[in-house]
Design an enzyme around this catalytic site. Structure first.
Site, PDB file in Angstrom:
ATOM      1  N   ASP A 167       0.851  -1.329   0.124  1.00 19.75           N
ATOM      2  CA  ASP A 167       0.011  -0.119   0.255  1.00 19.75           C
ATOM      3  C   ASP A 167       0.834   1.259   0.073  1.00 19.75           C
ATOM      4  OD1 ASP A 167      -2.287  -1.505  -0.100  1.00 19.75           O
ATOM      5  OD2 ASP A 167      -2.362  -1.554   2.283  1.00 19.75           O
ATOM      6  N   GLU A 168       2.044   1.341  -0.581  1.00 18.81           N
ATOM      7  CA  GLU A 168       2.928   2.329  -0.577  1.00 18.81           C
ATOM      8  C   GLU A 168       3.436   2.686  -2.062  1.00 18.81           C
ATOM      9  OE1 GLU A 168       6.060   2.256   1.957  1.00 18.81           O
ATOM     10  OE2 GLU A 168       4.866   1.634   3.775  1.00 18.81           O
TER      11      GLU A 168
END
Length: 274
Positions: free
Chosen positions: A219-220
């Protein structure tokens, strides 16, 4: 014929003049230009119209620009996508309806899911559905089956429409900057599983959703677009989840429109969006 020209290069004086002069000399019509300069870099997007030798044009353009410039010239066309899904229907349902009504700027080639819950929904739209279970399979073997399935399709992007499965670094590396995910949180807050429960426990007053490209870090990846929704102390985490679904599908749809329209530049771990 309409084209999208995208350039990312080190900034220096005269770039816009050189680019536009070359376009003029090839008798190409400029429909729209956008440009941005930041951190010493120049980003340029132009919608072009005309019939011209694209190879000759690109060769001359490369010679005019600083070394190591990134240049893309695409025909303005619908993209081809494969959707990954699990059990939740709100995001994929929205995309299926938009595809059916010709509002989606892409052709859905197939849907791959690690559950069979959505098969009936997908088949109603006469699209191929592939159920590749994760039960009793380790991640490597399951992803090998997914990759084998993908060999049957030509596609530009993979869209994770609430595909509740972490992809391995090996899988992601095969599709760099080609996997788009919708995360049910306003990143960088509440990364990983159960973000609504995390948000509830933190006592937040807004919830959100984030569409981003997938990279090796959970999720980055580079963020494409985000949106938020106000909530109150009366909302349970289940209420927040239910309310958040509308934000999720809208954020994913907006992000896909931007990507499919070639409006997104990836630079390092950020995006420039025109």
């Amino acid at each position: 014929m309409t084209y999208i020209l995208k350039i990312c290069t080190a900034d220096e004086k005269g770039l816009i003049y050189r680019i536009c002069d070359l376009i003029f000399r090839h008798h190409i019509n400029i429909i729209k230009n956008d440009e941005f300069v930041g951190e010493g870099m120049f980003f340029f997007r132009s919608v072009l119209e005309g019939d011209f030798d694209t190879n000759a044009f690109l060769g001359l353009l490369e010679a005019l620009l600083p070394k190591n410039s990134l240049i893309e010239l695409h025909k303005n066309r619908k993209k081809d996508i494969v959707i990954f899904a699990s059990k939740e229907s709100h995001c994929i349902g929205d995309l299926l309806i938009k595809h059916y009504s010709n509002e989606l700027k892409a052709n859905i080639k197939a849907v791959i899911s690690n559950h069979d819950s959505l098969e009936d929904l997908v088949l109603k739209f006469n699209l191929p559905f592939h159920f590749i279970s994760t039960l009793n399979l380790d991640r490597q073997l399951q992803e090998e089956k997914v990759l084998e399935c993908l060999k049957g399709y030509d596609f530009d992007y993979l869209v994770l429409a609430k595909y509740m499965r972490i992809l391995s670094s090996s899988f992601v590396s095969k599709f760099e900057h080609k996997i788009i995910n919708i995360h049910h949180s306003f990143l960088p807050a509440f990364i990983g599983a159960n973000p609504y429960k995390q948000a509830y426990e933190r006592g937040v007053k807004i919830i959100g959703a984030t569409a981003h490209f997938v990279n090796d870090n959970l999720d980055e990846g580079p963020i494409i677009t985000q949106d938020i929704l106000s909530i109150s102390h009366e909302d349970t985490w289940q209420d927040m989840r239910d309310k958040g679904r509308a934000v999720e599908k809208n954020v994913l749809a907006k992000a896909l429109d931007l990507v499919f329209d070639d409006r997104v530049f990836i630079y390092e771990n950020k995006t420039i969006v025109f």
